[in-house]
Design a protein around this motif. Structure first.
Motif, PDB file in Angstrom:
ATOM      1  N   LYS A 125     -70.537 -17.678  30.701  1.00 36.02           N
ATOM      2  CA  LYS A 125     -69.269 -16.954  30.545  1.00 36.02           C
ATOM      3  C   LYS A 125     -68.360 -17.055  31.762  1.00 36.02           C
ATOM      4  O   LYS A 125     -67.147 -17.049  31.623  1.00 36.02           O
ATOM      5  CB  LYS A 125     -69.532 -15.499  30.182  1.00 36.02           C
ATOM      6  CG  LYS A 125     -69.956 -15.367  28.737  1.00 36.02           C
ATOM      7  CD  LYS A 125     -69.889 -13.977  28.237  1.00 36.02           C
ATOM      8  CE  LYS A 125     -70.234 -13.999  26.747  1.00 36.02           C
ATOM      9  NZ  LYS A 125     -70.337 -12.699  26.189  1.00 36.02           N
ATOM     10  N   ASN A 126     -68.902 -17.150  32.957  1.00 38.74           N
ATOM     11  CA  ASN A 126     -68.082 -17.229  34.174  1.00 38.74           C
ATOM     12  C   ASN A 126     -68.105 -18.619  34.799  1.00 38.74           C
ATOM     13  O   ASN A 126     -67.807 -18.773  35.979  1.00 38.74           O
ATOM     14  CB  ASN A 126     -68.563 -16.194  35.195  1.00 38.74           C
ATOM     15  CG  ASN A 126     -68.390 -14.783  34.673  1.00 38.74           C
ATOM     16  OD1 ASN A 126     -67.395 -14.471  34.031  1.00 38.74           O
ATOM     17  ND2 ASN A 126     -69.375 -13.935  34.917  1.00 38.74           N
ATOM     18  N   GLU A 128     -66.985 -22.078  35.986  1.00 36.26           N
ATOM     19  CA  GLU A 128     -65.740 -22.785  36.309  1.00 36.26           C
ATOM     20  C   GLU A 128     -65.689 -24.144  35.610  1.00 36.26           C
ATOM     21  O   GLU A 128     -64.629 -24.581  35.176  1.00 36.26           O
ATOM     22  CB  GLU A 128     -65.603 -22.957  37.826  1.00 36.26           C
ATOM     23  CG  GLU A 128     -65.291 -21.665  38.554  1.00 36.26           C
ATOM     24  CD  GLU A 128     -63.986 -21.028  38.086  1.00 36.26           C
ATOM     25  OE1 GLU A 128     -62.981 -21.760  37.917  1.00 36.26           O
ATOM     26  OE2 GLU A 128     -63.981 -19.804  37.877  1.00 36.26           O
ATOM     27  N   LYS A 131     -64.655 -23.644  32.078  1.00 35.14           N
ATOM     28  CA  LYS A 131     -63.211 -23.360  32.019  1.00 35.14           C
ATOM     29  C   LYS A 131     -62.393 -24.639  32.193  1.00 35.14           C
ATOM     30  O   LYS A 131     -61.401 -24.851  31.494  1.00 35.14           O
ATOM     31  CB  LYS A 131     -62.833 -22.331  33.082  1.00 35.14           C
ATOM     32  CG  LYS A 131     -63.327 -20.939  32.754  1.00 35.14           C
ATOM     33  CD  LYS A 131     -63.034 -19.957  33.861  1.00 35.14           C
ATOM     34  CE  LYS A 131     -63.696 -18.622  33.535  1.00 35.14           C
ATOM     35  NZ  LYS A 131     -63.713 -17.715  34.666  1.00 35.14           N
TER      36      LYS A 131
END
Length: 153
Positions: A125-126, A128, A131
Motif C-alpha cells: 500500500k505504501n 513507491e 506508485k
C-alpha cells in the motif's frame, strides 16, 4: 487426497519392453479439500540471491520484466523497466524485485488500480515503486505500448 493413476493406452503398453520401462505410470494428486488455497500451490518462491552485483540484478530484472507470460503485464513492466530501471537505487531495485515475485494478474490489477478484482495487500500500500508503476500505466502521453527494444534499457 484422491489419488488417480493414469494407465498408458494399450497401443503404448504393447510396444517394446524397454519403451514401456522408460514411460512410467503417471500419478497425479488432487485435493478435494474446499479450503485448499490455489495461490499457495501455484506460487513459486523466489531464489535467495546473495552478493548479486547491481549490474546482474538490473539484467535479471529486465528479463523478468519482459518475460512474465501475460502480455498485458509484460507491456507495462517492460516499458516501466526501460524508463526507470537505470536510475533506480539498490533499495528501489530490491523493492521492484520483490514486486516481480507477485502473481502476474495481481501486479496488473494493482498497477491499473483495479482494486475490486485484486485488492492491494498491506505490504504494497505504501510502495513507491507501485506508485511509479501506476503513474506509468496511466500512459499520459497516450503512446501505443509495445515491448521496448533491448537497447533502450
Amino acid at each position: 487426497m484422491l489419488r488417480i493413476t493414469y494407465k498408458l493406452p494399450i497401443a503404448l503398453r504393447q510396444q517394446a519392453f524397454v519403451a514401456r520401462k522408460l514411460v512410467p505410470t503417471i500419478k497425479a494428486n488432487y485435493s478435494t479439500n474446499s479450503d485448499d488455497d490455489v495461490v499457495s500451490r501455484i506460487k513459486v518462491h523466489p531464489i535467495k540471491r546473495i552478493n548479486e552485483s547491481i549490474d546482474k540484478k538490473r539484467a535479471r530484472l529486465i528479463y523478468q520484466s519482459r518475460k512474465r507470460g501475460i502480455l498485458e503485464t509484460d507491456l507495462l513492466l517492460s516499458g516501466f523497466a526501460a524508463k526507470h530501471l537505470r536510475s533506480m537505487t539498490n533499495e528501489e531495485l530490491d523493492e521492484y524485485d520483490a514486486l516481480l515475485n507477485e502473481l502476474d494478474w495481481d501486479i496488473y490489477y494493482w498497477v491499473t488500480k483495479n482494486y475490486k478484482t485484486s485488492p492491494v495487500p498491506e505490504r504494497w500500500k505504501n510502495s513507491e515503486i507501485l506508485k511509479k508503476l501506476q503513474d506509468f500505466s496511466e500512459n499520459k502521453e497516450k503512446k501505443i505500448l509495445r515491448m521496448p527494444d533491448l537497447e533502450n534499457y
